[in-house]
Design an enzyme around this catalytic site. Structure first.
Site, short mmCIF file in Angstrom:
data_model
loop_
_atom_site.label_atom_id
_atom_site.label_comp_id
_atom_site.label_asym_id
_atom_site.label_seq_id
_atom_site.Cartn_x
_atom_site.Cartn_y
_atom_site.Cartn_z
N ALA A 55 36.50 69.91 33.65
CA ALA A 55 37.85 69.36 33.63
C ALA A 55 38.24 69.23 32.16
O ALA A 55 37.39 68.93 31.32
CB ALA A 55 37.89 68.00 34.31
N THR A 92 23.42 65.98 29.88
CA THR A 92 23.59 67.44 29.73
C THR A 92 24.73 67.69 28.75
O THR A 92 25.38 66.75 28.29
CB THR A 92 23.95 68.10 31.07
OG1 THR A 92 25.22 67.58 31.50
CG2 THR A 92 22.90 67.82 32.14
N ILE A 125 22.84 62.47 34.04
CA ILE A 125 21.83 63.13 33.21
C ILE A 125 22.51 63.56 31.92
O ILE A 125 23.66 64.00 31.95
CB ILE A 125 21.23 64.37 33.94
CG1 ILE A 125 20.62 63.98 35.29
CG2 ILE A 125 20.20 65.06 33.06
CD1 ILE A 125 20.06 65.16 36.09
N SER A 136 20.65 71.86 30.69
CA SER A 136 21.43 72.17 31.89
C SER A 136 20.64 71.87 33.16
O SER A 136 19.45 72.15 33.25
CB SER A 136 21.81 73.66 31.92
OG SER A 136 22.66 73.99 30.85
N ILE A 137 21.32 71.32 34.16
CA ILE A 137 20.70 71.15 35.48
C ILE A 137 20.30 72.53 36.00
O ILE A 137 19.24 72.68 36.63
CB ILE A 137 21.64 70.40 36.44
CG1 ILE A 137 21.80 68.95 35.95
CG2 ILE A 137 21.12 70.45 37.87
CD1 ILE A 137 22.77 68.11 36.76
N GLY A 145 25.65 78.69 35.84
CA GLY A 145 25.87 77.43 35.12
C GLY A 145 24.85 77.10 34.06
O GLY A 145 24.72 75.94 33.66
N TYR A 184 35.57 59.16 35.24
CA TYR A 184 35.22 60.41 35.90
C TYR A 184 36.48 61.06 36.50
O TYR A 184 36.58 62.28 36.60
CB TYR A 184 34.14 60.17 36.96
CG TYR A 184 33.39 61.42 37.37
CD1 TYR A 184 32.71 62.20 36.43
CD2 TYR A 184 33.37 61.83 38.70
CE1 TYR A 184 32.03 63.34 36.81
CE2 TYR A 184 32.68 62.97 39.09
CZ TYR A 184 32.02 63.72 38.14
OH TYR A 184 31.34 64.86 38.53
N LYS A 222 34.96 66.58 43.00
CA LYS A 222 33.64 66.51 43.67
C LYS A 222 33.80 66.11 45.15
O LYS A 222 33.03 66.58 46.00
CB LYS A 222 32.70 65.55 42.95
CG LYS A 222 32.22 66.03 41.57
CD LYS A 222 31.46 67.35 41.61
CE LYS A 222 30.74 67.61 40.28
NZ LYS A 222 30.13 68.97 40.24
#
Ligand code: 0WE
Length: 254
Positions: free
Chosen positions: A95, A193, A191, A19-20, A13, A155, A162
């Site tokens: 998505a 991103t 966050i 990026s996380i 990822g 979301y 999730k």
């Protein structure tokens, strides 16, 4: 300090510096882990490889997690290169943009399918491929969001995905416990991103989050990475099937 020397981690990822996955990579590297870091495709290659070079010893791999063939290929490479694996990080979600803009009621069959395939099924597929290499036990870590539990505006289908991801963590934890592989999710606060950039009203969300959260600030990638390093380590040996919030405490507030 958490010590991950002698542990091999594969991270899925990585897109860019925000990026996380990058925050997690930096913290696992700081703890001494040997890193394999995967990016999605040719388009992401230059940016990802540039970052990965900043972490001495880290190796770059390409894998689109929506492809079983690419997953098989990358785990064959990992087996050849490292022999075994201790840590798997899944920091992947997608998505179709339309599904995050319109009313949830309008979610198409295809957007539902893609969101769940990329964001949830991929964790099952990667875990199945990783498990045979986790011969000394292991730690699998994925990323979730509060929208799994409560309705977060826009979301939409990602919230449903999730919720499914958090349930998937529990079912995988039940299966993999017998080989001492733990499976957990980190539910991060919002966050900025690449994945979050496309969404309208992110700046306002961040502001409200910082205002309401007990710590009165936002969460950053390195804080998520620090919790990932903990979950990857033996200090977390009794934790599996769990979703741990790293959100400045936002989720506890009424
Ligand atoms: O899980 C996420 C990111 C999810 C995401 C975002 C996008 C935007 C661009 C998945 N797929 C896409 N597809 C795109 O085309 N987050 C927790 C960040 C996020 O995404 C949101 C949020 C927050 C927070 C989407 C709508 C509302 C809030």
């Amino acid at each position: 300090m958490i010590d991950l020397h002698g542990r091999v981690a594969v991270i899925f990822g990585l897109a860019n510096q925000r990026s996380i996955a990058w925050g997690i990579a930096q913290q696992l590297h700081a703890a001494g882990a040997t890193l394999a870091i995967s990016y999605q495709n040719e388009r992401m290659r230059a940016e990802a490889e540039g970052l990965i070079q900043e972490l001495p010893g880290a190796e770059a791999f390409q894998c689109d997690v929506s492809s079983d063939e690419e997953i098989d290929r990358v785990f064959a490479q990992l087996k050849e290169r490292f022999g075994q694996l201790h840590i798997l990080v899944h920091a992947v979600a997608f998505a179709p943009a339309d599904a995050l803009r319109n009313d949830f009621l309008l979610t198409s069959r295809e957007a539902f399918r893609v969101a769940h395939d990329v964001s949830v099924y991929s964790l099952i597929a990667l875990s199945r491929a990783a498990a045979p290499l986790m011969t000394e036990g292991g730690s699998i870590i994925t990323l979730s969001y509060y929208g799994a539990e409560k309705v977060a505006p826009h979301y939409n289908v990602m919230g449903v995905a999730k919720a499914s991801l958090e349930a998937t963590v529990r079912y995988l934890a039940a299966d993999l416990g017998k080989q001492n592989v733990r499976v957990n999710a980190i539910s991060a606060g919002p966050i900025k991103t690449l994945a979050a950039r496309g969404i309208g009203g992110l700046s306002e969300m961040l502001r409200i989050h910082a205002e309401r959260a007990p710590l009165h600030r936002n969460t950053d990638q390195l804080e998520v990475g620090a919790t990932a390093a903990f979950l990857a380590s033996d200090l977390a040996s009794g934790i599996t099937g769990e979703t741990i919030y790293v959100d400045s405490g936002f989720n506890i507030m009424a």
